[in-house]
Design an enzyme around this catalytic site. Structure first.
Site, PDB file in Angstrom:
ATOM      1  N   SER A 162      50.630  96.834  15.661  1.00  0.00           N
ATOM      2  CA  SER A 162      52.116  97.203  16.274  1.00  0.00           C
ATOM      3  C   SER A 162      52.962  96.793  15.601  1.00  0.00           C
ATOM      4  O   SER A 162      54.058  97.016  15.502  1.00  0.00           O
ATOM      5  CB  SER A 162      51.861  97.180  17.695  1.00  0.00           C
ATOM      6  OG  SER A 162      50.859  98.137  18.319  1.00  0.00           O
ATOM      7  N   GLN A 169      47.895  92.922  23.575  1.00  0.00           N
ATOM      8  CA  GLN A 169      48.955  93.458  23.086  1.00  0.00           C
ATOM      9  C   GLN A 169      49.679  92.635  22.058  1.00  0.00           C
ATOM     10  O   GLN A 169      50.271  92.936  21.128  1.00  0.00           O
ATOM     11  CB  GLN A 169      49.901  93.849  24.109  1.00  0.00           C
ATOM     12  CG  GLN A 169      49.587  95.198  24.984  1.00  0.00           C
ATOM     13  CD  GLN A 169      50.612  95.543  25.835  1.00  0.00           C
ATOM     14  OE1 GLN A 169      51.354  94.725  26.347  1.00  0.00           O
ATOM     15  NE2 GLN A 169      50.663  96.795  26.436  1.00  0.00           N
ATOM     16  N   ASP A 183      48.023  92.300  18.489  1.00  0.00           N
ATOM     17  CA  ASP A 183      47.878  93.567  17.819  1.00  0.00           C
ATOM     18  C   ASP A 183      48.749  93.617  16.639  1.00  0.00           C
ATOM     19  O   ASP A 183      50.044  93.913  16.790  1.00  0.00           O
ATOM     20  CB  ASP A 183      48.490  94.654  18.744  1.00  0.00           C
ATOM     21  CG  ASP A 183      48.105  95.965  18.291  1.00  0.00           C
ATOM     22  OD1 ASP A 183      47.875  96.445  17.187  1.00  0.00           O
ATOM     23  OD2 ASP A 183      48.695  97.196  19.062  1.00  0.00           O
TER      24      ASP A 183
END
Length: 372
Positions: free
Chosen positions: A131, A125, A128
């Site tokens: 995002s 995450q 990323d």
């Protein structure tokens, strides 16, 4: 172990792939960092700031001797002269649109790593880039639309009368869409949103917006492949078009965010639907660079159709270069740090993430999505 940070050459690209903050962290890992002169100027990072963080400033041939080259967008192969054989080229490569450049990396013996292919798993995450950049894009899209809109956003009660709140409709509730909802709500808009993924209904409601969903045809219950929506059936698309047509005519601002990786952006709004909107309304098309969600949208231009202004930047993150660069550069640092091997003094990729993001290796294009 040398990491090179190149100045971006793409038109309109104001971001940079490392900041003085991340340069200092990379050096703390044990790397040496070379920054091309002027690389951070458009994002408000001066060469002196990089030098103070410990980087070497290169006036030319910044990639010379590099083991890893950082970029926001993949650099042309001729900018990589002098990089070591097998050097990693870590960037957003846009591999479907830039296949000749990917082939040039392979021919030159470089290992191109596409950060936009980072799998959406828990441990990745913080790496990323899609995002981190989409978050700020959703925010900026609302601000740009608000600036073009000829009325106030919040409801205002004055001695001269009441100003109604702007009605905002967000189409596509991924990272960008969620931030667009939150931003429009903070500005005082009356917000509604839709998505093909039924699971986003609760997310929309949690932000104080009204969910608008097709009820007669089943959508995607959870996430699509890799956390993205997938293309829907013709039956669903027809039902969604009917729903949107009835809802969009009442809206003042519409933000579209729908993208399918490796495919042209799905068409969400037709010219006929635009014609039903009130004069002075605004549509921001975040997918304009991939063909657009809105019929008639043109990258980097404000187009007026039926009295409605349609706008979309081909590179919305570049409109906020200081913040998007800070987040992007942390994504790249987190990536390198997660795989840093203290014994060898360099990062070593594991199979799961390596296979997901590696485009070229050993003189060949190796990613399965590019070799099929």
């Amino acid at each position: 172990m040398v990491i090179a940070v190149l100045r971006e050459r793409a038109a309109g690209e104001t971001r940079v792939s490392a900041t003085p903050e991340t340069v200092k962290k990379l050096i703390a890992l044990g790397a040496s960092v070379t920054v091309e002169a002027g690389a951070g100027l458009a994002a408000s990072f001066a060469d002196a700031d990089y030098a103070a963080a410990g980087a070497r400033i290169a006036q030319s041939d910044a990639a010379a001797g590099a083991d890893i080259v950082f970029g926001v967008q993949g650099p042309d192969a001729d900018l990589l002269a002098g990089a070591k054989p097998g050097a990693w080229i870590v960037a957003g490569h846009d591999p479907f649109a830039q296949r000749p450049r990917v082939a040039a990396y392979a021919a030159a013996g470089f290992e191109a790593l596409a950060m936009e292919f980072m799998p959406r798993i828990t441990r990745a995450q913080s790496m990323d880039i899609l995002s981190s950049q989409a978050n700020l894009s959703g925010y900026k899209a609302v601000l740009i639309a608000a600036n073009l809109y000829g009325r106030a956003f919040p409801m205002m009660m004055t001695a001269a009368g009441t100003v109604s709140a702007a009605k905002v409709f967000v189409m596509g509730v991924g990272v960008a869409g969620l931030q667009a909802i939150a931003t429009a709500r903070r500005l005082g808009g009356q917000v509604s949103a839709t998505d093909v993924r039924s699971a986003t209904r609760e997310q929309i409601q949690s932000l104080g917006a009204k969910p608008i969903f097709v009820e007669s045809v089943k959508g995607i219950e959870g996430e699509g492949a890799g956390g993205y929506a997938t293309e829907m059936s013709a039956e669903y698309q027809t039902a969604q078009a009917e729903l949107v047509s009835s809802h969009i005519a009442k809206q003042d601002i519409v933000i579209t965010t729908a993208l399918i990786p490796g495919r042209a952006a799905p068409r969400l709004i037709t010219d006929a639907q635009i014609a039903t909107m009130k004069p002075g309304s605004v549509i921001y098309d975040l997918a304009v660079a991939q063909g657009g969600n809105v019929e008639g949208s043109v990258p980097d231009q404000v187009v007026e159709r039926h009295g409605v202004k349609i706008v979309g930047y081909s590179n919305t993150p570049a409109q906020l270069p200081a913040d998007t660069s800070a987040l992007y550069s942390r994504n790249l640092y987190n990536f390198v740090a997660a795989f840093w091997d203290k014994d060898t003094g360099r990062p070593v990729l594991d199979d799961e993430i390596g296979t997901a993001i590696r485009l070229t290796q050993g003189g060949k294009v190796v990613h399965e999505r590019l070799t099929q």
